[in-house]
Every structure is written in structure tokens, then in C-alpha cells.
Write a protein that holds these residues in place. Structure first.
Motif, short mmCIF file in Angstrom:
data_model
loop_
_atom_site.label_atom_id
_atom_site.label_comp_id
_atom_site.label_asym_id
_atom_site.label_seq_id
_atom_site.Cartn_x
_atom_site.Cartn_y
_atom_site.Cartn_z
N TYR A 1 0.80 -1.23 0.00
CA TYR A 1 0.00 0.00 0.00
C TYR A 1 0.83 1.28 0.00
O TYR A 1 0.36 2.31 -0.48
CB TYR A 1 -0.92 0.02 1.24
CG TYR A 1 -1.81 -1.19 1.34
CD1 TYR A 1 -2.98 -1.28 0.58
CD2 TYR A 1 -1.47 -2.25 2.17
CE1 TYR A 1 -3.79 -2.40 0.68
CE2 TYR A 1 -2.28 -3.37 2.27
CZ TYR A 1 -3.43 -3.45 1.52
OH TYR A 1 -4.23 -4.56 1.60
N PHE A 2 2.05 1.21 0.55
CA PHE A 2 2.82 2.43 0.75
C PHE A 2 4.09 2.45 -0.09
O PHE A 2 4.66 1.40 -0.39
CB PHE A 2 3.18 2.58 2.23
CG PHE A 2 1.99 2.48 3.15
CD1 PHE A 2 0.91 3.34 3.01
CD2 PHE A 2 1.94 1.52 4.14
CE1 PHE A 2 -0.18 3.26 3.84
CE2 PHE A 2 0.84 1.42 4.98
CZ PHE A 2 -0.23 2.29 4.83
N VAL B 1 9.48 4.49 -5.35
CA VAL B 1 8.46 3.86 -6.19
C VAL B 1 7.24 3.58 -5.32
O VAL B 1 7.37 3.28 -4.13
CB VAL B 1 8.99 2.56 -6.83
CG1 VAL B 1 9.39 1.55 -5.78
CG2 VAL B 1 7.98 1.96 -7.80
N ASP B 2 6.06 3.70 -5.92
CA ASP B 2 4.82 3.45 -5.18
C ASP B 2 4.05 2.30 -5.84
O ASP B 2 3.79 2.36 -7.05
CB ASP B 2 3.95 4.71 -5.16
CG ASP B 2 2.68 4.49 -4.37
OD1 ASP B 2 2.77 4.37 -3.13
OD2 ASP B 2 1.59 4.42 -4.97
N PRO B 3 3.69 1.26 -5.10
CA PRO B 3 2.99 0.12 -5.70
C PRO B 3 1.60 0.46 -6.22
O PRO B 3 1.04 -0.26 -7.04
CB PRO B 3 2.91 -0.90 -4.54
CG PRO B 3 3.00 -0.07 -3.31
CD PRO B 3 3.92 1.06 -3.67
N GLN B 4 1.04 1.58 -5.73
CA GLN B 4 -0.28 2.02 -6.18
C GLN B 4 -0.20 3.08 -7.28
O GLN B 4 -1.22 3.64 -7.70
CB GLN B 4 -1.07 2.58 -4.99
CG GLN B 4 -1.19 1.61 -3.82
CD GLN B 4 -2.04 0.41 -4.14
OE1 GLN B 4 -3.04 0.53 -4.85
NE2 GLN B 4 -1.65 -0.76 -3.64
N ASP B 5 1.03 3.41 -7.70
CA ASP B 5 1.26 4.36 -8.79
C ASP B 5 0.68 5.75 -8.49
O ASP B 5 0.14 6.42 -9.36
CB ASP B 5 0.68 3.83 -10.10
CG ASP B 5 1.29 4.53 -11.31
OD1 ASP B 5 2.45 4.98 -11.21
OD2 ASP B 5 0.62 4.63 -12.35
N ARG B 6 0.81 6.18 -7.24
CA ARG B 6 0.36 7.52 -6.85
C ARG B 6 1.49 8.52 -6.99
O ARG B 6 2.66 8.16 -7.13
CB ARG B 6 -0.14 7.50 -5.40
CG ARG B 6 -1.39 6.67 -5.18
CD ARG B 6 -1.63 6.37 -3.72
NE ARG B 6 -0.57 5.54 -3.18
CZ ARG B 6 -0.69 4.80 -2.08
NH1 ARG B 6 -1.82 4.81 -1.40
NH2 ARG B 6 0.31 4.05 -1.65
N GLY B 7 1.16 9.79 -6.94
CA GLY B 7 2.18 10.83 -6.94
C GLY B 7 2.98 10.80 -5.66
O GLY B 7 2.47 10.43 -4.60
#
Length: 281
Positions: free
Chosen positions: A151-152, A198-204
Motif C-alpha cells: 500500500y505504501f 516507487v509506489d505500488p499504487q502508482d500515486r504521486g
């Protein structure tokens, strides 16, 4: 315009592969995994590269280099390890035929960049896409071993211009790094921080930089960018930063509603400490 510049794509992809090999092969062979996956002569060669790097960078004021010998392996050695130990890695990388094609194409483009030849626009896009695909697969795999990691965001690298970095840091808790430098600074000195995450949820992703006087820089300003997966930010040391133990914090937060360290509202933090002395009279 590519999602990642060629230099960032190369660094990010290789960082992901080194991290994956370290985690998986250490789990399979134990702490001395390097001696199990490399020939004795290759291990000696890697140690020699490490020694040369330490001597070279010490002359430039860098106090430490990575102790993980995989950091000194060539890209071809990384792909050879992946092929040899595929059974242990396929859970992370997927179908072997598919990943082999991606790595072969990536290596060809990598060699073009390494020899200072310019890539065509579509090649830059392809290099970025392959790096992103491999990095995402590795991130998902690593996150699967850390429930919160699904998630993070996670930091790939934070490094100052003296070479102090998360590669040699102490990780006190997940994504909380402590970097005790032996670097002495004075007012007027400039330190540049190179950051990737890097973010696993592809957020900014938002970065904040807190100087020793407690001021937190949280938006783009003359010192550098603070938004994106890869940023650079410059700290200009002033008299307000003078301290025998001067803390400098790099803080990462996603655009999401929830964060790994909810009460503090951030996802990752790197705490550097420096010695900042008064100006020479």
C-alpha cells in the motif's frame, strides 16, 4: 517524453534487480550467499572493485561505499544470476521467456547509453517502459513480503553528493533509515541530494527536506524539485545550521489518503547527521 530519463531508467532497473537478487538469494543461501552464487575468482574481483571504489571515492571525501558485493557486479553478471537461479526468482519476475526478451532489449539499449550514443525517442520510451515493468514486478514481490509494502511507497535510493546514502544506512524500522555521516560542513557549503522512490499504487510522490534549523521545504523552490519518483534537491548550509550533530531529514509521502506512519503522515524517512562547524576565521 519518457516517464524516466535514460540515466534514471538504467539506475532504477539495476537497483531493482540488485535488491531482488539480494533478498531472494540471501533467503536461499544465507548471509554468505555471494560465495554460493559467484566463483571464487569472481568474488575476489568484486572485492577488488569494492576496494578500488573505496579508495577512489575517499579521495573525494566520501566516507563509505556499499558493503554488498552485488553492487559491483556488471549487468551481464546480474542477468547470468537470474538465468542460473530462475527457479528461485520466477515468482517475482514472471514468465522466463518474457523477462529474458525484456532484459536482452534493455541490455542492448543500456550499452548504447553507456557508450555515450544518443537514443532515438522511441528507444528512450522503450527503455523507460522496460525499467518500469521490471521495477513494478520487483516492487510487488518485495511488497508481498511486507504487507504494508503493498500500500505504501518505498525509497529506492537517497544519496548526498558525498556518497552517504541509504545503501549503507541503518534501517531502524521499515522505510526509516539512519545515515550517520562523518562529513564536516561549514556555512557556504552545498550538498545535493539525489532521491528515487516507487509506489505500488502508482500515486504521486512528494518529498520534503528538513534542514538542521527545523525548516521543512515542501514545495518546488530554487533549491530543486520536490514532486515525482526521481528528484534532486540542494541544501545550502548557513550559520543557522551550525551544530556538532546537525540533522537533515528527507521525508517521502504519497498522494494517498493513508500513510505507513499515519500519525506522522509520512511513508518513509531518511535521517542524515552531519557536523556543521562555524566559518573559518
Amino acid at each position: 517524453m519518457p516517464l524516466m530519463t535514460p540515466s534514471v531508467a538504467l539506475a532504477s532497473c539495476e537497483r531493482s534487480l540488485r535488491d531482488l537478487l539480494t533478498i531472494v538469494l540471501r533467503g536461499k543461501f544465507g548471509a554468505d550467499w555471494i560465495s554460493h552464487v559467484f566463483k571464487e575468482t569472481d568474488v575476489a574481483d568484486l572485492r577488488n572493485k569494492q576496494t578500488i571504489e573505496q579508495k577512489r571515492r575517499t579521495k573525494r571525501g566520501v566516507v563509505a561505499v556499499s558493503g554488498n558485493l552485488i553492487e559491483y557486479a556488471e549487468f551481464t553478471q546480474l542477468t547470468r544470476l537470474i538465468n542460473t537461479h530462475w527457479e528461485a526468482l520466477n515468482g517475482a519476475l514472471g514468465a522466463k521467456k518474457e523477462i529474458t526478451v525484456l532484459l536482452d532489449r534493455f541490455e542492448a539499449l543500456r550499452n548504447t547509453v553507456a557508450h555515450s550514443r544518443e537514443l532515438l525517442p522511441f528507444e528512450e520510451e522503450l527503455l523507460s517502459a522496460i525499467a518500469g515493468e521490471i521495477r513494478n514486478r520487483v516492487t510487488i514481490h518485495i511488497s508481498g513480503q511486507d504487507a504494508a509494502g503493498q500500500y505504501f511507497p518505498r525509497i529506492e535510493l537517497v544519496r548526498d553528493s558525498f556518497g552517504n546514502s541509504t545503501e549503507t544506512a541503518v534501517q531502524n524500522q521499515p522505510q526509516l533509515f539512519s545515515v550517520a555521516t562523518e562529513t564536516t560542513l561549514r556555512p557556504g557549503d552545498v550538498v545535493t541530494f539525489t532521491c528515487r522512490a516507487v509506489d505500488p499504487q502508482d500515486r504521486g510522490l512528494n518529498w520534503a527536506f528538513q534542514t538542521p534549523d527545523g525548516v521543512r521545504h515542501t514545495s518546488d523552490d530554487p533549491y530543486g524539485a520536490t514532486y515525482g519518483e526521481a528528484v534532486e534537491w540542494t541544501w545550502e548550509v548557513t550559520r543557522l545550521h551550525i551544530s556538532g550533530l546537525a540533522p537533515f531529514a528527507v521525508i517521502l509521502t504519497s498522494d494517498g489518503d493513508y500513510h505507513r506512519y499515519g500519525a506522522a503522515s509520512y511513508d518513509a524517512l531518511v535521517a542524515f547527521t552531519y557536523e556543521v562547524l562555524p566559518p573559518l576565521s
